[in-house]
Design a protein around this motif. Structure first.
Motif, PDB file in Angstrom:
ATOM      1  N   LEU A 168       0.810  -1.207   0.000  1.00  0.00           N
ATOM      2  CA  LEU A 168       0.000   0.000   0.000  1.00  0.00           C
ATOM      3  C   LEU A 168       0.848   1.265   0.000  1.00  0.00           C
ATOM      4  O   LEU A 168       0.461   2.274  -0.576  1.00  0.00           O
ATOM      5  N   VAL A 169       1.999   1.201   0.667  1.00  0.00           N
ATOM      6  CA  VAL A 169       2.839   2.387   0.865  1.00  0.00           C
ATOM      7  C   VAL A 169       4.283   2.031   0.557  1.00  0.00           C
ATOM      8  O   VAL A 169       4.797   1.017   1.053  1.00  0.00           O
ATOM      9  N   VAL A 170       4.931   2.871  -0.238  1.00  0.00           N
ATOM     10  CA  VAL A 170       6.349   2.672  -0.579  1.00  0.00           C
ATOM     11  C   VAL A 170       7.036   4.022  -0.521  1.00  0.00           C
ATOM     12  O   VAL A 170       6.504   5.034  -1.000  1.00  0.00           O
ATOM     13  N   SER A 171       8.229   4.036   0.066  1.00  0.00           N
ATOM     14  CA  SER A 171       9.070   5.233  -0.011  1.00  0.00           C
ATOM     15  C   SER A 171      10.409   4.843  -0.618  1.00  0.00           C
ATOM     16  O   SER A 171      10.957   3.779  -0.324  1.00  0.00           O
ATOM     17  N   LEU A 172      10.903   5.696  -1.485  1.00  0.00           N
ATOM     18  CA  LEU A 172      12.170   5.466  -2.171  1.00  0.00           C
ATOM     19  C   LEU A 172      13.235   6.349  -1.556  1.00  0.00           C
ATOM     20  O   LEU A 172      12.989   7.520  -1.254  1.00  0.00           O
ATOM     21  N   CYS A 173      14.415   5.792  -1.368  1.00  0.00           N
ATOM     22  CA  CYS A 173      15.529   6.524  -0.773  1.00  0.00           C
ATOM     23  C   CYS A 173      16.499   6.952  -1.871  1.00  0.00           C
ATOM     24  O   CYS A 173      17.034   6.119  -2.611  1.00  0.00           O
ATOM     25  N   VAL A 174      16.714   8.249  -1.980  1.00  0.00           N
ATOM     26  CA  VAL A 174      17.614   8.799  -2.992  1.00  0.00           C
ATOM     27  C   VAL A 174      18.912   9.185  -2.296  1.00  0.00           C
ATOM     28  O   VAL A 174      18.950  10.125  -1.500  1.00  0.00           O
ATOM     29  N   ALA A 175      19.989   8.456  -2.559  1.00  0.00           N
ATOM     30  CA  ALA A 175      21.281   8.731  -1.934  1.00  0.00           C
ATOM     31  C   ALA A 175      22.390   8.399  -2.918  1.00  0.00           C
ATOM     32  O   ALA A 175      22.294   7.415  -3.667  1.00  0.00           O
ATOM     33  N   PRO A 176      23.472   9.211  -2.969  1.00  0.00           N
ATOM     34  CA  PRO A 176      24.600   8.921  -3.859  1.00  0.00           C
ATOM     35  C   PRO A 176      25.245   7.591  -3.508  1.00  0.00           C
ATOM     36  O   PRO A 176      25.115   7.094  -2.383  1.00  0.00           O
ATOM     37  N   PRO A 177      25.953   6.969  -4.443  1.00  0.00           N
ATOM     38  CA  PRO A 177      26.567   5.662  -4.189  1.00  0.00           C
ATOM     39  C   PRO A 177      27.508   5.643  -3.003  1.00  0.00           C
ATOM     40  O   PRO A 177      27.592   4.644  -2.291  1.00  0.00           O
ATOM     41  N   ASP A 178      28.241   6.739  -2.766  1.00  0.00           N
ATOM     42  CA  ASP A 178      29.191   6.763  -1.654  1.00  0.00           C
ATOM     43  C   ASP A 178      28.587   7.340  -0.388  1.00  0.00           C
ATOM     44  O   ASP A 178      29.278   7.514   0.621  1.00  0.00           O
ATOM     45  N   GLY A 179      27.304   7.678  -0.428  1.00  0.00           N
ATOM     46  CA  GLY A 179      26.647   8.263   0.738  1.00  0.00           C
ATOM     47  C   GLY A 179      26.857   9.749   0.866  1.00  0.00           C
ATOM     48  O   GLY A 179      26.292  10.379   1.753  1.00  0.00           O
ATOM     49  N   HIS A 180      27.645  10.334   0.011  1.00  0.00           N
ATOM     50  CA  HIS A 180      27.897  11.766   0.061  1.00  0.00           C
ATOM     51  C   HIS A 180      27.729  12.322  -1.341  1.00  0.00           C
ATOM     52  O   HIS A 180      27.865  11.623  -2.337  1.00  0.00           O
ATOM     53  N   GLY A 181      27.467  13.580  -1.420  1.00  0.00           N
ATOM     54  CA  GLY A 181      27.331  14.199  -2.734  1.00  0.00           C
ATOM     55  C   GLY A 181      26.688  15.558  -2.620  1.00  0.00           C
ATOM     56  O   GLY A 181      26.004  15.872  -1.652  1.00  0.00           O
ATOM     57  N   SER A 182      26.877  16.363  -3.626  1.00  0.00           N
ATOM     58  CA  SER A 182      26.297  17.696  -3.632  1.00  0.00           C
ATOM     59  C   SER A 182      24.799  17.607  -3.893  1.00  0.00           C
ATOM     60  O   SER A 182      24.303  16.595  -4.396  1.00  0.00           O
ATOM     61  N   PRO A 183      24.068  18.675  -3.569  1.00  0.00           N
ATOM     62  CA  PRO A 183      22.629  18.670  -3.869  1.00  0.00           C
ATOM     63  C   PRO A 183      22.333  18.432  -5.341  1.00  0.00           C
ATOM     64  O   PRO A 183      21.337  17.801  -5.679  1.00  0.00           O
ATOM     65  N   ALA A 184      23.206  18.920  -6.220  1.00  0.00           N
ATOM     66  CA  ALA A 184      22.979  18.726  -7.651  1.00  0.00           C
ATOM     67  C   ALA A 184      23.074  17.249  -8.023  1.00  0.00           C
ATOM     68  O   ALA A 184      22.282  16.738  -8.822  1.00  0.00           O
ATOM     69  N   VAL A 185      24.065  16.549  -7.417  1.00  0.00           N
ATOM     70  CA  VAL A 185      24.213  15.123  -7.699  1.00  0.00           C
ATOM     71  C   VAL A 185      23.007  14.351  -7.191  1.00  0.00           C
ATOM     72  O   VAL A 185      22.447  13.484  -7.873  1.00  0.00           O
ATOM     73  N   THR A 186      22.592  14.663  -5.972  1.00  0.00           N
ATOM     74  CA  THR A 186      21.440  13.973  -5.396  1.00  0.00           C
ATOM     75  C   THR A 186      20.180  14.247  -6.201  1.00  0.00           C
ATOM     76  O   THR A 186      19.370  13.345  -6.446  1.00  0.00           O
ATOM     77  N   GLN A 187      19.999  15.496  -6.657  1.00  0.00           N
ATOM     78  CA  GLN A 187      18.812  15.844  -7.421  1.00  0.00           C
ATOM     79  C   GLN A 187      18.737  15.040  -8.713  1.00  0.00           C
ATOM     80  O   GLN A 187      17.643  14.674  -9.165  1.00  0.00           O
ATOM     81  N   GLY A 188      19.877  14.728  -9.288  1.00  0.00           N
ATOM     82  CA  GLY A 188      19.886  13.973 -10.535  1.00  0.00           C
ATOM     83  C   GLY A 188      19.478  12.525 -10.381  1.00  0.00           C
ATOM     84  O   GLY A 188      19.209  11.854 -11.385  1.00  0.00           O
ATOM     85  N   LEU A 189      19.422  12.019  -9.143  1.00  0.00           N
ATOM     86  CA  LEU A 189      19.060  10.623  -8.911  1.00  0.00           C
ATOM     87  C   LEU A 189      17.554  10.422  -8.741  1.00  0.00           C
ATOM     88  O   LEU A 189      17.078   9.295  -8.756  1.00  0.00           O
ATOM     89  N   PHE A 190      16.809  11.496  -8.561  1.00  0.00           N
ATOM     90  CA  PHE A 190      15.368  11.370  -8.356  1.00  0.00           C
ATOM     91  C   PHE A 190      14.693  10.793  -9.593  1.00  0.00           C
ATOM     92  O   PHE A 190      15.090  11.079 -10.735  1.00  0.00           O
ATOM     93  N   LEU A 191      13.663   9.992  -9.364  1.00  0.00           N
ATOM     94  CA  LEU A 191      12.854   9.513 -10.474  1.00  0.00           C
ATOM     95  C   LEU A 191      11.973  10.648 -10.983  1.00  0.00           C
ATOM     96  O   LEU A 191      11.529  11.508 -10.215  1.00  0.00           O
ATOM     97  N   SER A 192      11.697  10.627 -12.251  1.00  0.00           N
ATOM     98  CA  SER A 192      10.859  11.662 -12.847  1.00  0.00           C
ATOM     99  C   SER A 192       9.390  11.405 -12.508  1.00  0.00           C
ATOM    100  O   SER A 192       9.004  10.285 -12.148  1.00  0.00           O
ATOM    101  N   PRO A 193       8.549  12.433 -12.596  1.00  0.00           N
ATOM    102  CA  PRO A 193       7.114  12.223 -12.352  1.00  0.00           C
ATOM    103  C   PRO A 193       6.509  11.142 -13.241  1.00  0.00           C
ATOM    104  O   PRO A 193       5.623  10.399 -12.814  1.00  0.00           O
ATOM    105  N   LEU A 194       6.983  11.039 -14.489  1.00  0.00           N
ATOM    106  CA  LEU A 194       6.471  10.009 -15.386  1.00  0.00           C
ATOM    107  C   LEU A 194       6.833   8.616 -14.885  1.00  0.00           C
ATOM    108  O   LEU A 194       6.007   7.687 -14.925  1.00  0.00           O
ATOM    109  N   GLN A 195       8.067   8.463 -14.389  1.00  0.00           N
ATOM    110  CA  GLN A 195       8.478   7.164 -13.854  1.00  0.00           C
ATOM    111  C   GLN A 195       7.685   6.805 -12.596  1.00  0.00           C
ATOM    112  O   GLN A 195       7.284   5.646 -12.408  1.00  0.00           O
ATOM    113  N   LEU A 196       7.450   7.782 -11.738  1.00  0.00           N
ATOM    114  CA  LEU A 196       6.647   7.517 -10.545  1.00  0.00           C
ATOM    115  C   LEU A 196       5.231   7.092 -10.922  1.00  0.00           C
ATOM    116  O   LEU A 196       4.654   6.186 -10.311  1.00  0.00           O
TER     117      LEU A 196
END
Length: 685
Positions: free
Chosen positions: A640-668
């Motif tokens: 019923l409920v799912v949450s996705l975790c968006v995190a860089p491979p090394d656990g660290h990264g700039s906001p720009a890098v993290t933002q690029g990992l988000f799924l698009s609205p179409l994919q969601l």
């Protein structure tokens, strides 16, 4: 095989219906009752009402369930008349916040004319609904609901008055409001008048948006908040938040006094409690109308609450968390209630009244306190009467009974010479005897041995070190333990050592529900070894928990059904895969560690394969790729409920890098369509 003359005739059709009903009542599940209904017509007549007596569903399933409440066609029996209890539970945050509503709830439920219990944990009823339901279901005995902020889901005094007037058999009433303006003295006074002497449960609590409404779990800055896991049957929420690292600090335990003196922060149930806007406006003008005067409104609400509590001395459950009149309400409870079994109180400074309630209610076995403070006692002093060995202590301090018989004997029959003096002596003696009897009765009540405390929930009370020390030294029979430090006192739980938590684990071997900040493997291993019956575990922090601790949990606690692993970023497939295989058939909710980059497609695939009953899955790593998510998530048919975790491979990264990992609205949207039952999908970074 051919029938013979000496074969016994089947007894089933000849059994009286009353006997069949009693047999079916003792069956373990509805599936067994349904099987019995297929035996013959007589058994079917007995089984069908039992199948429909209690209906429980999630809000996300309302569209399919509401068809059951439409007028039955081509059926001989209107089974709606057999429905005695209906529970609709919020399954995700939009339902809790009132963003969604239950369509046609008034029309459909009104057809259940024999309804005795109604519980709806989402703001979906308004005053008109309450009028219709109360007139259609006059036999209602228990109701709990949420009053929201939008017109279609807001119950006010008008709805409470209708409920009180039309349902004369009410015994349990639970009210939760998202705004303190919804309910005032008029609604409470109507309940106090119409339900006088009948209520067994009364609840008046203020809650806020995006907060679980029953047994709510508070979100802390240092925790990855899991899908809500409380007692069985309560909702799962997808408000998964990211983890904020907190530096270690050394803080000594302090009494509640320090908490009370600390700056005020947001209370447990949402935004800070504030008086009614109209009341605040009226407070600026002493000559304003009484109905808009803040002091007058508070006074009338206080009087109504005191009348309600004092007029129902048989209350066994009291739930109070309101911005006004709390002190007087608790004082009334301390003076009149002696049979409480469950007490939940929030946001009050009336520590003395709380202490008296605890002392005078020996049957208390479930206590929850949120953001309370007192200048008069420490937490240990407040909870001392609930300690497991209080029975022996009470017997040791119990004074002997007053010599009532000898006092009564001192009043001799009046003589003819002095009738007035004799009458005066008789009156004084009778008064002394009554006073002595009353005093002894009060002492007996205060010294009565308390039943073992089963559930303890303390949130925002004091420093966690003090909570842990108090718990380990006072309580040994707990099955539910939830401890959260005070945000106002800035308590940092990392000052706890393994020995402190190990003492709690060894003191409470019967724990089934545990929500306590655990930091490292040793602490998790201690609870896993000492508490094998755990079924609901939230480590809250878990920053230093590794595969070793998770494997110990999987080996020692086979009954875990709700599990939240906090921010245990070092956990990998090496422990998640065995965990899913061991606990899979029982798991209902699983919150994977937040930002655990060691969890890969293999772990998610094992969860999908081995956990067929899973309804909530949190912190699924986006790094496994959208194609993998689209392949695996739809195979979990009950999600019923799912949450996705968006995190860089090394656990660290700039906001720009993290933002690029988000799924698009179409994919969601593709994921939502692929998962047939999925109702709530979020991404967290």
């Amino acid at each position: 095989m051919a029938a013979t003359a000496d074969m016994p005739r089947p007894l089933a059709p000849t059994l009286p219906v009353e006997v069949v009903v009693q047999v079916l009542r003792r069956m373990d599940s509805k599936r067994e009752v349904f099987g019995a209904a297929l035996v013959c017509r007589q058994w079917a007549r007995a089984a069908v009402p039992l199948l429909w007596q209690r209906i429980e569903c999630y809000t996300d399933d309302w569209d399919s369930f509401k068809g059951l409440f439409l007028r039955p066609r081509r059926l001989r029996q209107d089974y709606r008349r057999d429905i005695l209890a209906l529970t609709v539970t919020a399954s995700s945050s939009p339902w809790v916040d009132g963003e969604h509503r239950l369509p046609n709830v008034r029309t459909l439920v009104a057809g259940c004319t024999s309804l005795l219990e109604l519980h709806i944990t989402t703001p979906s009823l308004n005053d008109d609904d309450m009028w219709v339901l109360s007139t259609s279901c006059p036999h209602l005995q228990a109701i709990s609901f949420v009053s929201g902020v939008s017109p279609f889901g807001r119950v006010t005094d008008e709805g409470l008055v209708a409920l009180a007037r039309n349902c004369r058999g009410l015994r349990r009433v639970g009210i939760r409001c998202m705004s303190a303006a919804a309910v005032s003295d008029r609604g409470i006074a109507a309940l106090a008048e119409q339900a006088r002497g009948r209520l067994l449960l009364f609840g008046l609590e203020l809650c806020g948006p995006r907060t679980p409404l029953l047994h709510a779990e508070a979100a802390h800055a240092h925790a990855a908040v899991p899908l809500s896991a409380v007692t069985p049957g309560l909702p799962m929420h997808a408000q998964i938040q990211s983890v904020t690292a907190i530096g270690a600090a050394s803080v000594a335990p302090v009494p509640i006094t320090a908490v009370a003196a600390a700056p005020s922060a947001a209370p447990r149930f949402g935004p800070p409690h504030r008086p009614h806007p109209l009341a605040s406006a009226g407070a600026s003008s002493a000559a304003g109308p009484p109905e808009f005067n803040s002091a007058d409104r508070v006074r009338r609400l206080r009087e109504a609450l005191v009348r309600l509590i004092s007029g129902n001395p048989d209350l066994d459950t009291l739930l109070l968390d309101w911005p006004d009149a709390m002190d007087d309400a608790l004082a009334a409870a301390a003076a009149s209630l002696r049979g409480l079994r469950r007490l939940r109180v929030g946001n009050t400074q009336a520590g003395a009244s709380l202490a008296r309630i605890i002392e005078r209610n020996p049957r208390l076995d479930n206590v929850a306190m949120f953001e309370i403070g007192t200048k008069e006692m420490t937490l240990r002093t407040l909870l001392e009467p609930l300690r497991s060995d209080s029975a022996a202590a009470a017997a040791a301090v119990l004074p002997p009974a007053a010599p009532i018989a000898s006092v009564s004997a001192g009043s001799s029959t009046p003589s003819a010479a002095a009738p007035e003096a004799a009458a005066t002596n008789n009156t004084a003696s009778s008064s002394s005897a009554s006073d002595a009897a009353l005093a002894h009765e009060q002492v007996m009540q205060l010294a009565a041995p308390h039943e073992p405390l089963r559930a303890l929930d303390l949130d925002g009370i004091g420093f966690l070190g003090e909570l842990i020390a108090t718990t380990s030294s006072l309580f040994t029979n707990l099955t539910t333990l939830k401890l959260s430090p005070s945000r106002r006192a800035a308590s940092i739980h990392r000052t706890l050592d393994d020995a402190q938590l190990a003492r709690v684990a060894s003191a409470c071997p019967g724990l089934e529900v545990l929500h306590v900040p655990l930091l490292a493997d040793a602490q998790l291993e201690a609870f896993a070894a000492a508490c094998p019956r755990l079924r609901d575990l939230d480590v809250i922090d878990g920053y230093r928990i590794t595969d070793r601790g998770v494997l110990a949990l999987a080996r020692s606690c086979p009954s875990v059904a709700w599990l939240a692993l906090g921010s245990a970023w070092a956990v990998t497939d090496a422990s998640v895969v065995p965990l899913a295989r061991t606990l899979g058939p029982r798991l209902r909710k699983l919150a994977l560690p937040f930002a655990a980059t060691g969890i890969t497609e293999a772990a998610v695939a094992t969860i999908a394969q081995c956990c067929p009953m899973l309804r909530g899955l949190a912190n699924v790593p986006v790094l496994i790729g959208f194609p993998t998510l689209l392949k695996l998530l739809p195979t979990m048919e009950r999600l019923l409920v799912v949450s996705l975790c968006v995190a860089p491979p090394d656990g660290h990264g700039s906001p720009a890098v993290t933002q690029g990992l988000f799924l698009s609205p179409l994919q969601l949207e593709q994921l939502r369509r692929a998962c047939k039952r999925l109702r709530h999908l979020v991404q967290n970074a």
